[in-house]
Design a protein around this motif. Structure first.
Motif, short mmCIF file in Angstrom:
data_model
loop_
_atom_site.label_atom_id
_atom_site.label_comp_id
_atom_site.label_asym_id
_atom_site.label_seq_id
_atom_site.Cartn_x
_atom_site.Cartn_y
_atom_site.Cartn_z
N HIS A 108 -0.93 3.55 7.41
CA HIS A 108 0.36 3.87 6.76
C HIS A 108 0.55 5.39 6.67
O HIS A 108 1.63 5.92 6.95
N HIS B 200 -5.99 0.11 6.62
CA HIS B 200 -4.56 -0.21 6.58
C HIS B 200 -3.79 0.99 6.00
O HIS B 200 -2.75 1.40 6.52
N GLU C 37 0.46 -1.32 -3.14
CA GLU C 37 -0.17 -2.43 -2.41
C GLU C 37 -1.47 -2.88 -3.08
O GLU C 37 -1.84 -4.05 -2.95
N GLU D 132 -2.34 -6.69 4.48
CA GLU D 132 -3.08 -6.04 3.38
C GLU D 132 -4.24 -6.90 2.87
O GLU D 132 -5.26 -6.39 2.44
ZN ZN Z 1 0.89 -2.13 3.88
#
Ligand code: ZN
Length: 286
Positions: free
Chosen positions: A258, A254, A104, A165
């Protein structure tokens, strides 16, 4: 096309000093897999390197601009090797939280920042759904023209995640509205987004391309270096207001989310797949 070739997930056209880039996965509401994002980067680069191109438009084929990241179409490619653009490692060779983090950093935060800094003016042309990852593509553009049927939505709090994101919501919306937008995961209509200053124009769907072409034609009359410097100045002011630092911090939250989801449920998204999210999105207040 043979079975091993990557399909083209976008279209590119140059007309009157304007590059028209369009997402072209209408069958899947232009959801974004990683190959699509890499191809988009290639096309932005192509538009950037062509001195005849003075404005770049980012639109989409079909009913919807983009329903977000690909959470489960047949072309989902999370586990395929991919070409990295920034100096991050290969997510396929990493374990634990590092795998999604490096992926990401390159493909979401890295690409969006790189695109927001393209030194040519960019215009997003948004119809239908613009959800989660779709917002990222609209928000990296300098201007947003929306059709009357367009709506904006970031429902990822349902996944236990504090926004997408590249989370610019607090810089796009007044604070109370940003909180409502995220807490409820509700739809923000084009008209309300216009009233809040998040989009530049709202026009009937059939007039949208004409409206964008008119704006782009006016911009092409300005000196290109003047536009570049102006864009840099505006980006600088946003960064001085804390945008870059805030987005870096949110990106790390974020990733805490996760990692937490993976520990608790074994799934990055807390078990929320495309089907569950689509159903929930439809019923969210808006
Ligand atoms: Zn993500």
């Amino acid at each position: 096309m043979t079975g091993t070739e990557t399909p083209a997930f976008l279209k590119y056209e140059k007309r009157d000093n304007v590059a028209w880039i369009r997402l072209d996965r209408p069958r899947y509401a232009n959801t974004q897999n990683y190959r699509l994002l890499n191809q988009l980067d290639d096309l932005f680069k192509r538009a950037m390197e062509d001195d005849d191109v003075r404005v770049i438009v980012l639109g989409a084929e079909g009913k919807h601009f983009s329903a977000g990241h690909d959470l489960g179409t047949p072309d989902q490619d999370r586990d395929m090797p991919r070409e990295r653009v920034h100096l991050w490692g290969d997510h396929l060779t990493k374990e634990g939280a590092e795998s999604q983090y490096v992926l990401e950093q390159d493909a979401y935060l890295g690409f969006c920042r790189r695109w927001a800094e393209i030194p040519k003016p960019t215009i997003a042309m948004v119809q239908g759904a613009c959800i989660a990852g779709g917002l990222m593509l609209a928000m990296i553009c300098d201007m947003i023209v929306a059709s009357e049927d367009a709506f904006f939505q970031d429902p990822v709090v349902r996944m236990g995640v504090p926004g997408v994101e590249y989370c610019a919501h607090m810089f796009e919306l007044p604070t109370r509205i940003a909180r409502e937008f995220m807490f409820l995961g509700s739809k923000l209509s084009a008209r309300r987004a216009y009233d809040l200053g998040m989009v530049n124009r709202v026009v009937p769907r059939e007039k949208m391309e004409e409206e964008v072409a008119t704006i782009a034609a006016q911009i092409t009359q300005q000196p290109s270096f003047g536009l570049t410097l102006t864009k840099q100045a505006l980006n600088l002011i946003e960064d001085l207001a804390g945008k870059r630092t805030a987005m870096d911090s949110i990106f790390h939250m974020h990733h805490l989310a996760h990692a937490h989801n993976t520990l608790v449920s074994g799934s990055l998204t807390g078990g929320m797949d495309a089907r569950i999210m689509a159903k929930a999105n439809k019923t969210a207040a808006g």
